[in-house]
Design an enzyme around this catalytic site. Sequence first.
Site, PDB file in Angstrom:
ATOM      1  N   HIS A 196       0.717  -1.308   0.057  1.00 44.87           N
ATOM      2  CA  HIS A 196       0.002   0.080  -0.067  1.00 44.87           C
ATOM      3  C   HIS A 196       0.738   1.105  -0.015  1.00 44.87           C
ATOM      4  O   HIS A 196       1.747   1.230   0.829  1.00 44.87           O
ATOM      5  CB  HIS A 196      -0.796  -0.127   1.135  1.00 44.87           C
ATOM      6  CG  HIS A 196      -2.030  -1.118   1.257  1.00 44.87           C
ATOM      7  ND1 HIS A 196      -1.481  -2.198   1.645  1.00 44.87           N
ATOM      8  CD2 HIS A 196      -3.258  -1.263   0.921  1.00 44.87           C
ATOM      9  CE1 HIS A 196      -2.478  -3.083   1.744  1.00 44.87           C
ATOM     10  NE2 HIS A 196      -3.541  -2.443   1.423  1.00 44.87           N
ATOM     11  N   LYS A 232      -1.263  -7.816  -4.592  1.00 46.99           N
ATOM     12  CA  LYS A 232      -2.135  -6.568  -4.587  1.00 46.99           C
ATOM     13  C   LYS A 232      -1.550  -5.365  -4.265  1.00 46.99           C
ATOM     14  O   LYS A 232      -0.474  -5.098  -3.471  1.00 46.99           O
ATOM     15  CB  LYS A 232      -3.100  -6.912  -3.529  1.00 46.99           C
ATOM     16  CG  LYS A 232      -3.986  -5.715  -3.043  1.00 46.99           C
ATOM     17  CD  LYS A 232      -4.703  -6.022  -1.831  1.00 46.99           C
ATOM     18  CE  LYS A 232      -5.743  -4.903  -1.390  1.00 46.99           C
ATOM     19  NZ  LYS A 232      -6.461  -4.822  -0.170  1.00 46.99           N
TER      20      LYS A 232
END
Length: 231
Positions: free
Chosen positions: A129, A156
């Site tokens: 992230h 991700k």
Amino acid sequence: MTDFVPDKDVKIVASIDSDPLLQARIAKVLGADILEIRLDLLEQKEAVQAKKLFDLLDSQGELPRIATNRAHSEGGNWQGQEEQRMTLLEDLIPYVDMIDIERKSTDCLRNRMVEEAKSQGTKVIMSSHFFETTPPLKEMVAILNECTDKGADIAKLAVMPQKPEDILELFHAALQARGEVCVIAMGDLGRHSRVIACRYGSLLTYGCVEKPVAPGQIRIDQLKKALETIV
């Protein structure tokens, strides 16, 4: 465990952050395909007793599940020690279809989690992230490939775009990555990426039941309706 990303169809993941039994029921009605139980956002008692929670979900015939215990450095709310955070997640591997672990987790802990998940047929999301910026294209491709190389079934990557070109770069990274991916451009500028990223190979998109748990999240029913217009 359920293979819930067959044929590369995009799946809507409901981020569950409180009152998990109620939110799980609502998420299913709204059209979610998968539940993500965010242990770091639950009450401490609920998080510690998560095995009982998952037993209750099973008894209700609920959706496939992801267990996530997000580190504070990756935007989560976990307040305890790193070993405790990972152990709590590791204990849930037999109860879920997938676990989400951070790329930047300590090597020994991350490798242990991947090995244990693989041994039990549980899939692994490995996440990164960036809440303030979007890395350069080459770096994003390298991050996604690193996750795949370290055992991720889905790599991700969530970034914060500063300009529209950042979102295009993210999509380019998804197309260039070697393995399966989930890519998200956060915030208001990247809000539409949660709908169209599937066109660039992103297998999962995350929506909320009530309030967003990440910048730019869309409510599940609205997300489903938008996806139906393009998928």
